[in-house]
Scaffold this motif. Structure first.
Motif, PDB file in Angstrom:
ATOM      1  N   GLY A 122       4.630 -15.270  11.791  1.00  0.00           N
ATOM      2  CA  GLY A 122       4.606 -15.905  10.640  1.00  0.00           C
ATOM      3  C   GLY A 122       6.234 -15.646  10.269  1.00  0.00           C
ATOM      4  N   ILE A 123       6.053 -16.325   9.078  1.00  0.00           N
ATOM      5  CA  ILE A 123       8.124 -16.394   8.886  1.00  0.00           C
ATOM      6  C   ILE A 123       8.408 -15.047   7.873  1.00  0.00           C
ATOM      7  CG2 ILE A 123       9.897 -17.915   7.750  1.00  0.00           C
ATOM      8  CD1 ILE A 123       8.215 -20.240   8.725  1.00  0.00           C
ATOM      9  N   TYR A 124       9.146 -14.686   8.173  1.00  0.00           N
ATOM     10  CA  TYR A 124       9.147 -13.516   7.017  1.00  0.00           C
ATOM     11  C   TYR A 124      10.251 -14.010   6.116  1.00  0.00           C
ATOM     12  CZ  TYR A 124       7.344 -10.418  10.450  1.00  0.00           C
ATOM     13  OH  TYR A 124       5.783  -9.519  11.388  1.00  0.00           O
ATOM     14  N   PRO A 125       9.912 -12.870   4.330  1.00  0.00           N
ATOM     15  CA  PRO A 125      11.405 -13.318   3.590  1.00  0.00           C
ATOM     16  C   PRO A 125      12.734 -12.667   3.853  1.00  0.00           C
ATOM     17  CG  PRO A 125       8.991 -12.133   2.896  1.00  0.00           C
ATOM     18  CD  PRO A 125       8.986 -12.085   4.255  1.00  0.00           C
ATOM     19  N   ALA A 126      13.353 -14.075   3.667  1.00  0.00           N
ATOM     20  CA  ALA A 126      14.553 -13.809   4.111  1.00  0.00           C
ATOM     21  C   ALA A 126      15.610 -11.905   3.331  1.00  0.00           C
ATOM     22  CB  ALA A 126      16.103 -14.344   3.773  1.00  0.00           C
ATOM     23  N   TYR A 144       9.984  -3.129  -2.654  1.00  0.00           N
ATOM     24  CA  TYR A 144       9.035  -2.116  -2.995  1.00  0.00           C
ATOM     25  C   TYR A 144       8.859  -1.789  -1.109  1.00  0.00           C
ATOM     26  CZ  TYR A 144       7.313  -7.278  -3.276  1.00  0.00           C
ATOM     27  OH  TYR A 144       6.589  -8.479  -3.083  1.00  0.00           O
ATOM     28  N   GLN A 145       7.258  -1.195  -0.950  1.00  0.00           N
ATOM     29  CA  GLN A 145       7.616  -0.903   0.495  1.00  0.00           C
ATOM     30  C   GLN A 145       6.882  -1.876   0.808  1.00  0.00           C
ATOM     31  OE1 GLN A 145       7.366   3.451   1.996  1.00  0.00           O
ATOM     32  NE2 GLN A 145       7.037   4.169  -0.159  1.00  0.00           N
ATOM     33  N   THR A 146       6.469  -2.316   1.871  1.00  0.00           N
ATOM     34  CA  THR A 146       5.719  -3.262   2.495  1.00  0.00           C
ATOM     35  C   THR A 146       5.456  -2.755   3.835  1.00  0.00           C
ATOM     36  OG1 THR A 146       6.932  -4.997   1.827  1.00  0.00           O
ATOM     37  CG2 THR A 146       6.086  -5.689   3.464  1.00  0.00           C
ATOM     38  N   ALA A 183      13.338  -4.576   9.713  1.00  0.00           N
ATOM     39  CA  ALA A 183      13.700  -3.471   9.645  1.00  0.00           C
ATOM     40  C   ALA A 183      12.921  -3.137   7.955  1.00  0.00           C
ATOM     41  CB  ALA A 183      15.062  -3.090  10.020  1.00  0.00           C
ATOM     42  N   TRP A 184      12.863  -3.501   7.779  1.00  0.00           N
ATOM     43  CA  TRP A 184      12.520  -2.514   6.396  1.00  0.00           C
ATOM     44  C   TRP A 184      11.219  -3.229   6.222  1.00  0.00           C
ATOM     45  CZ3 TRP A 184       9.675  -6.869   4.257  1.00  0.00           C
ATOM     46  CH2 TRP A 184       9.993  -7.771   4.848  1.00  0.00           C
ATOM     47  N   ALA A 185      10.507  -3.220   7.106  1.00  0.00           N
ATOM     48  CA  ALA A 185       9.181  -3.370   7.217  1.00  0.00           C
ATOM     49  C   ALA A 185       8.040  -2.375   8.341  1.00  0.00           C
ATOM     50  CB  ALA A 185       8.490  -4.406   7.459  1.00  0.00           C
ATOM     51  N   ILE A 186       7.215  -1.799   7.299  1.00  0.00           N
ATOM     52  CA  ILE A 186       6.333  -1.214   7.576  1.00  0.00           C
ATOM     53  C   ILE A 186       5.726  -1.977   8.756  1.00  0.00           C
ATOM     54  CG2 ILE A 186       4.413   1.393   7.882  1.00  0.00           C
ATOM     55  CD1 ILE A 186       5.414   1.967   5.251  1.00  0.00           C
TER      56      ILE A 186
END
Length: 448
Positions: free
Chosen positions: A406-410, A415-417, A433-436
């Protein structure tokens, strides 16, 4: 005199029986060592696994079986097989070893035993049939070819868990089940531990997990050339050695520290308490605190991908698993603020959950809304609005369940995701890189 003669005959009979037993054990040992050596010549990356058994004769076993530590065999059957078909002995040995490498012995997890045994046998035989080693090479029967063809239409990698699910969907007749068991079931599984024998299962897991990881390393490095003839073995070992996540521990990433009513035993000093009782009779000098700090889930957001690509059944199974974890007393506070959001290319529904009962009711009445494309951004924008309206004050994390790209937020959210992907092909899924990232096979939902 008659009694002495009977006694001597009995002693002589026992000595003869022991002698025969020793000879049978020696013959069986020689046969198994020979099979092990032939396998080793073509598969040196399996050296430790092939040598990791104590050989024992067992008159009650069918052909051969293992409990993860011993390799038990019926000597007469094994000896006859060795005289007529040495390749079959090699295959039998390797088949038994593969059950251990993939821990088939301890993965049943409540599944129907007969069908699970067959699934494990098909998984082991499919690997052996894919190999190009002379020690195990043989022509495939029509039934084998037909079985592999049908299974591979549904599942890309023939793991025991996936085979089990596919066989359930096939709804095999008793005759079909018997034919397939006769074709693939070449060893005895009666030594495998029962589901409730957790100590034995832990012993097997500890014994073979490290060996399985070492085999993967050897096949990818030192024995890379010889592993090229080993068919699907490396592919299946990579899947088996994927980290098996503790879902409870995974959810604890989103917990917060907060005081909750309850006796704090850690802060209670029994020394002062006892001293007061001794000094004043019925007056303790200190009493336990009535509030204690707990690390639990207070605010949480679950986003469900309801796009056309996401299976409704998988969504429900995922939510049931999440519910079973969150509904435990030690997982979240008495008063919670959980939002369950359904989203495809836009937000379709937001259900606020404040207690365990509401979560249970929501699960029972669940209706999936959507069916469009996959876009992750609307859900994050909506959650940011909730934060701006103070409807979410201490949001620690968001978990997004999806099975597609899908299209991720820029911009990274505050908060942890975590993105939980369900993938049939085990391909890597790129996330920011910021996502688990947590990748599960469809058959792992409900068994995490």
């Amino acid at each position: 005199m008659l009694e002495e003669r009977e006694y001597e005959n009995r002693i002589k009979g026992q000595a003869q029986a022991e002698d025969i037993q020793e000879k049978l054990e020696a013959v069986c040992g020689s046969i198994l060592v020979n099979a092990r050596n032939e396998l080793y010549l073509g598969m040196r990356f399996l050296d430790v696994a092939l040598s990791g058994f104590v050989y024992v004769t067992d008159m009650d076993i069918h052909n051969m079986g293992t409990d993860g530590f011993q390799m038990r065999c019926e000597p007469r059957t094994l000896g006859g097989l060795y005289r007529t078909d040495r390749i079959m002995v090699n295959r039998l040995y390797l088949h038994t070893v593969l059950h251990c490498i993939f821990r088939h012995l301890i993965r049943r997890a409540g599944r129907e035993k007969r069908l699970w045994d067959l699934s494990c046998d098909i998984a082991a035989e499919s690997i052996i049939d894919s190999m190009n080693h002379r020690a195990v090479r043989r022509a495939k029967s029509w039934l084998r070819q037909d079985t592999y063809r049908k299974l591979e239409k549904e599942i890309p990698v023939l793991t025991a868990e996936k085979i089990y699910s596919a066989l359930l969907r096939m709804q095999l007749s008793e005759e079909q089940l018997w034919q397939m068991t006769e074709e693939f079931g070449i060893d005895d599984h009666r030594l495998w531990p029962e589901d409730d024998d957790q100590n034995k299962k832990n012993e097997i897991e500890n014994r073979w997990k490290d060996q399985s990881e070492q085999i993967e390393t050897n096949m990818e490095t030192f024995s890379k050339e010889s592993s090229s003839d080993s068919g699907d073995l490396l592919k299946q070992i990579r899947i088996e050695n994927k980290e098996r996540y503790d879902y409870r521990q995974f959810l604890r990433k989103f917990s917060v520290l907060k005081e909750e009513m309850g006796i704090d035993e850690d802060s209670f000093d029994y020394g002062f308490y006892s001293y007061g009782l001794r000094l004043y009779g019925n007056m303790p000098l200190i009493e336990p605190q009535e509030w204690r700090e707990e690390q639990k889930i207070e605010e949480f957001v679950i986003v469900i991908d309801t796009s056309m690509s996401c299976s409704g059944e998988l969504v429900k199974e995922f939510l049931e698993e999440t519910y079973s974890v969150l509904s435990e007393n030690n997982s979240f506070f008495r008063k919670v603020n959980i939002h369950v959001i359904q989203c495809d290319e836009s937000v379709r529904e937001d259900r606020k959950i404040t207690c365990g009962e509401e979560l249970k009711t929501y699960m029972e009445e669940l209706t999936l809304l959507g069916g469009g494309g996959t876009d992750f951004r609307p859900a994050f924008a909506y959650v940011n609005e909730l934060i701006g309206k103070k409807e979410l004050n201490r949001l620690k994390g968001l978990i997004y369940f999806t099975d597609g790209q899908g299209i991720y937020p820029a911009v990274r959210p505050p908060y942890q995701t975590a993105f939980v992907f369900v993938k049939e092909d085990y391909e890597d899924v790129r996330v920011p890189a910021w996502a688990i990232k947590l990748v599960l096979g469809a058959d792992e939902i409900g068994q995490v």
